[in-house]
Design a protein around this motif. Structure first.
Motif, PDB file in Angstrom:
ATOM      1  N   CYS A  15      -6.916   2.951  15.162  1.00 23.73           N
ATOM      2  CA  CYS A  15      -6.406   1.752  15.850  1.00 23.73           C
ATOM      3  C   CYS A  15      -7.546   0.978  16.494  1.00 23.73           C
ATOM      4  CB  CYS A  15      -5.373   2.142  16.904  1.00 23.73           C
ATOM      5  SG  CYS A  15      -3.793   2.689  16.233  1.00 23.73           S
ATOM      6  N   ILE A  16      -8.481   1.691  17.110  1.00 20.26           N
ATOM      7  CA  ILE A  16      -9.636   1.037  17.730  1.00 20.26           C
ATOM      8  C   ILE A  16     -10.474   0.332  16.667  1.00 20.26           C
ATOM      9  CG2 ILE A  16     -11.822   1.426  18.948  1.00 20.26           C
ATOM     10  CD1 ILE A  16     -10.374   3.818  20.365  1.00 20.26           C
ATOM     11  N   ALA A  17     -10.765   1.032  15.580  1.00 20.91           N
ATOM     12  CA  ALA A  17     -11.591   0.460  14.518  1.00 20.91           C
ATOM     13  C   ALA A  17     -10.932  -0.769  13.898  1.00 20.91           C
ATOM     14  CB  ALA A  17     -11.869   1.515  13.442  1.00 20.91           C
ATOM     15  N   GLU A  18      -9.629  -0.701  13.639  1.00 22.42           N
ATOM     16  CA  GLU A  18      -8.918  -1.836  13.053  1.00 22.42           C
ATOM     17  C   GLU A  18      -8.884  -3.021  14.013  1.00 22.42           C
ATOM     18  OE1 GLU A  18      -5.060  -0.537  11.710  1.00 22.42           O
ATOM     19  OE2 GLU A  18      -5.939   0.947  10.363  1.00 22.42           O
ATOM     20  N   HIS A  23     -10.406  -8.437  15.476  1.00 25.50           N
ATOM     21  CA  HIS A  23     -10.615  -9.346  16.600  1.00 25.50           C
ATOM     22  C   HIS A  23     -12.085  -9.589  16.953  1.00 25.50           C
ATOM     23  CE1 HIS A  23      -6.330  -9.487  17.518  1.00 25.50           C
ATOM     24  NE2 HIS A  23      -6.312  -8.189  17.271  1.00 25.50           N
ATOM     25  N   GLY A  24     -12.973  -8.753  16.443  1.00 24.72           N
ATOM     26  CA  GLY A  24     -14.391  -8.936  16.726  1.00 24.72           C
ATOM     27  C   GLY A  24     -14.843  -8.392  18.068  1.00 24.72           C
ATOM     28  N   HIS A  25     -13.965  -7.718  18.794  1.00 19.30           N
ATOM     29  CA  HIS A  25     -14.311  -7.082  20.070  1.00 19.30           C
ATOM     30  C   HIS A  25     -13.382  -5.895  20.266  1.00 19.30           C
ATOM     31  CE1 HIS A  25     -10.735  -8.884  21.946  1.00 19.30           C
ATOM     32  NE2 HIS A  25     -11.073 -10.002  21.325  1.00 19.30           N
ATOM     33  N   SER A  26     -13.766  -5.025  21.175  1.00 21.05           N
ATOM     34  CA  SER A  26     -12.944  -3.836  21.400  1.00 21.05           C
ATOM     35  C   SER A  26     -11.709  -4.171  22.227  1.00 21.05           C
ATOM     36  CB  SER A  26     -13.771  -2.737  22.072  1.00 21.05           C
ATOM     37  OG  SER A  26     -14.234  -3.152  23.325  1.00 21.05           O
ATOM     38  N   PRO A  27     -10.660  -3.357  22.090  1.00 24.71           N
ATOM     39  CA  PRO A  27      -9.400  -3.620  22.794  1.00 24.71           C
ATOM     40  C   PRO A  27      -9.414  -3.127  24.231  1.00 24.71           C
ATOM     41  CG  PRO A  27      -9.178  -1.675  21.439  1.00 24.71           C
ATOM     42  CD  PRO A  27     -10.551  -2.226  21.174  1.00 24.71           C
ATOM     43  N   THR A  28      -8.523  -3.689  25.029  1.00 21.77           N
ATOM     44  CA  THR A  28      -8.245  -3.132  26.353  1.00 21.77           C
ATOM     45  C   THR A  28      -7.312  -1.938  26.158  1.00 21.77           C
ATOM     46  OG1 THR A  28      -6.271  -4.484  26.685  1.00 21.77           O
ATOM     47  CG2 THR A  28      -8.387  -5.427  27.424  1.00 21.77           C
ATOM     48  N   TYR A  29      -7.115  -1.150  27.205  1.00 19.91           N
ATOM     49  CA  TYR A  29      -6.192  -0.028  27.100  1.00 19.91           C
ATOM     50  C   TYR A  29      -4.769  -0.512  26.821  1.00 19.91           C
ATOM     51  CZ  TYR A  29      -9.759   3.221  28.830  1.00 19.91           C
ATOM     52  OH  TYR A  29     -10.883   3.989  28.979  1.00 19.91           O
ATOM     53  N   GLN A  30      -4.377  -1.631  27.421  1.00 16.22           N
ATOM     54  CA  GLN A  30      -3.034  -2.169  27.180  1.00 16.22           C
ATOM     55  C   GLN A  30      -2.882  -2.603  25.723  1.00 16.22           C
ATOM     56  OE1 GLN A  30      -0.248  -2.290  29.391  1.00 16.22           O
ATOM     57  NE2 GLN A  30       0.619  -2.521  27.357  1.00 16.22           N
ATOM     58  N   GLU A  31      -3.896  -3.254  25.177  1.00 18.90           N
ATOM     59  CA  GLU A  31      -3.846  -3.647  23.760  1.00 18.90           C
ATOM     60  C   GLU A  31      -3.782  -2.428  22.861  1.00 18.90           C
ATOM     61  OE1 GLU A  31      -6.201  -7.921  24.007  1.00 18.90           O
ATOM     62  OE2 GLU A  31      -7.371  -6.054  23.892  1.00 18.90           O
ATOM     63  N   LEU A  32      -4.525  -1.380  23.204  1.00 15.21           N
ATOM     64  CA  LEU A  32      -4.452  -0.133  22.425  1.00 15.21           C
ATOM     65  C   LEU A  32      -3.066   0.484  22.501  1.00 15.21           C
ATOM     66  CD1 LEU A  32      -7.753   1.881  22.921  1.00 15.21           C
ATOM     67  CD2 LEU A  32      -6.736   1.073  20.798  1.00 15.21           C
ATOM     68  N   ASN A  34      -0.298  -1.117  22.861  1.00  9.55           N
ATOM     69  CA  ASN A  34       0.573  -1.951  22.031  1.00  9.55           C
ATOM     70  C   ASN A  34       0.394  -1.669  20.540  1.00  9.55           C
ATOM     71  OD1 ASN A  34       1.452  -3.162  24.390  1.00  9.55           O
ATOM     72  ND2 ASN A  34       0.161  -4.960  24.146  1.00  9.55           N
ATOM     73  N   VAL A  35      -0.844  -1.588  20.068  1.00  7.83           N
ATOM     74  CA  VAL A  35      -1.069  -1.419  18.623  1.00  7.83           C
ATOM     75  C   VAL A  35      -0.851   0.017  18.154  1.00  7.83           C
ATOM     76  CG1 VAL A  35      -2.630  -3.389  18.448  1.00  7.83           C
ATOM     77  CG2 VAL A  35      -3.580  -1.112  18.791  1.00  7.83           C
ATOM     78  N   SER A  36      -0.988   0.982  19.073  1.00 13.07           N
ATOM     79  CA  SER A  36      -0.845   2.384  18.662  1.00 13.07           C
ATOM     80  C   SER A  36       0.574   2.911  18.819  1.00 13.07           C
ATOM     81  CB  SER A  36      -1.799   3.264  19.471  1.00 13.07           C
ATOM     82  OG  SER A  36      -1.415   3.287  20.829  1.00 13.07           O
ATOM     83  N   GLY A  37       1.408   2.161  19.562  1.00 12.46           N
ATOM     84  CA  GLY A  37       2.773   2.619  19.775  1.00 12.46           C
ATOM     85  C   GLY A  37       2.914   3.616  20.915  1.00 12.46           C
ATOM     86  N   ILE A  38       1.872   3.760  21.721  1.00  7.98           N
ATOM     87  CA  ILE A  38       1.924   4.666  22.864  1.00  7.98           C
ATOM     88  C   ILE A  38       2.437   3.885  24.063  1.00  7.98           C
ATOM     89  CG2 ILE A  38       0.533   6.064  24.438  1.00  7.98           C
ATOM     90  CD1 ILE A  38      -1.310   6.652  22.057  1.00  7.98           C
ATOM     91  N   ASP A  39       3.417   4.438  24.771  1.00  4.92           N
ATOM     92  CA  ASP A  39       4.054   3.735  25.877  1.00  4.92           C
ATOM     93  C   ASP A  39       3.215   3.693  27.145  1.00  4.92           C
ATOM     94  OD1 ASP A  39       6.302   3.170  24.368  1.00  4.92           O
ATOM     95  OD2 ASP A  39       7.327   5.009  24.967  1.00  4.92           O
ATOM     96  N   SER A  40       2.398   4.692  27.370  1.00  2.00           N
ATOM     97  CA  SER A  40       1.684   4.831  28.638  1.00  2.00           C
ATOM     98  C   SER A  40       0.199   4.498  28.487  1.00  2.00           C
ATOM     99  CB  SER A  40       1.836   6.261  29.144  1.00  2.00           C
ATOM    100  OG  SER A  40       0.937   6.520  30.187  1.00  2.00           O
ATOM    101  N   VAL A  41      -0.278   3.589  29.328  1.00  2.00           N
ATOM    102  CA  VAL A  41      -1.705   3.270  29.337  1.00  2.00           C
ATOM    103  C   VAL A  41      -2.512   4.494  29.784  1.00  2.00           C
ATOM    104  CG1 VAL A  41      -3.464   1.769  30.368  1.00  2.00           C
ATOM    105  CG2 VAL A  41      -1.271   0.822  29.700  1.00  2.00           C
ATOM    106  N   GLY A  42      -1.913   5.329  30.618  1.00  3.69           N
ATOM    107  CA  GLY A  42      -2.566   6.567  31.031  1.00  3.69           C
ATOM    108  C   GLY A  42      -2.836   7.495  29.857  1.00  3.69           C
ATOM    109  N   ASN A  43      -1.891   7.569  28.928  1.00  2.95           N
ATOM    110  CA  ASN A  43      -2.112   8.386  27.725  1.00  2.95           C
ATOM    111  C   ASN A  43      -3.195   7.784  26.850  1.00  2.95           C
ATOM    112  OD1 ASN A  43      -0.284  10.385  28.358  1.00  2.95           O
ATOM    113  ND2 ASN A  43       1.407   9.415  27.279  1.00  2.95           N
TER     114      ASN A  43
END
Length: 71
Positions: A15-18, A23-32, A34-43
């Motif tokens: 997910c990070i690599a894609e 987008h040409g830059h790394s994602p924030t935890y919230q964006e990760l 969203n794209v990974s399907g994980i509900d918790s930013v802590g996870n």
């Protein structure tokens, strides 16, 4: 030295690599979350920390969007 990854850790790395490729830059935890399907930013933070500890990504301390994939 890189250590092996679990299925979920490998999914997060992809997910990070894609995101970086698209987008040409790394994602924030919230964006990760969203794209990974994980509900918790802590996870997401836990997965990112594990990837860093295992040598699969690097991050610059104190900087946003500083995740980079290690080849």
């Amino acid at each position: 030295m890189k250590m092996g990854l679990t299925i979920k850790q490998n999914h997060m790395k992809k997910c990070i690599a894609e995101f970086i490729s698209t987008h040409g830059h790394s994602p924030t935890y919230q964006e990760l979350a969203n794209v990974s399907g994980i509900d918790s930013v802590g996870n997401v933070h836990r997965y990112v920390s594990n990837l860093r500890e295992r040598g699969h990504i690097t991050m610059l301390p104190g900087q946003e969007r500083s995740i980079a994939i290690v080849d």
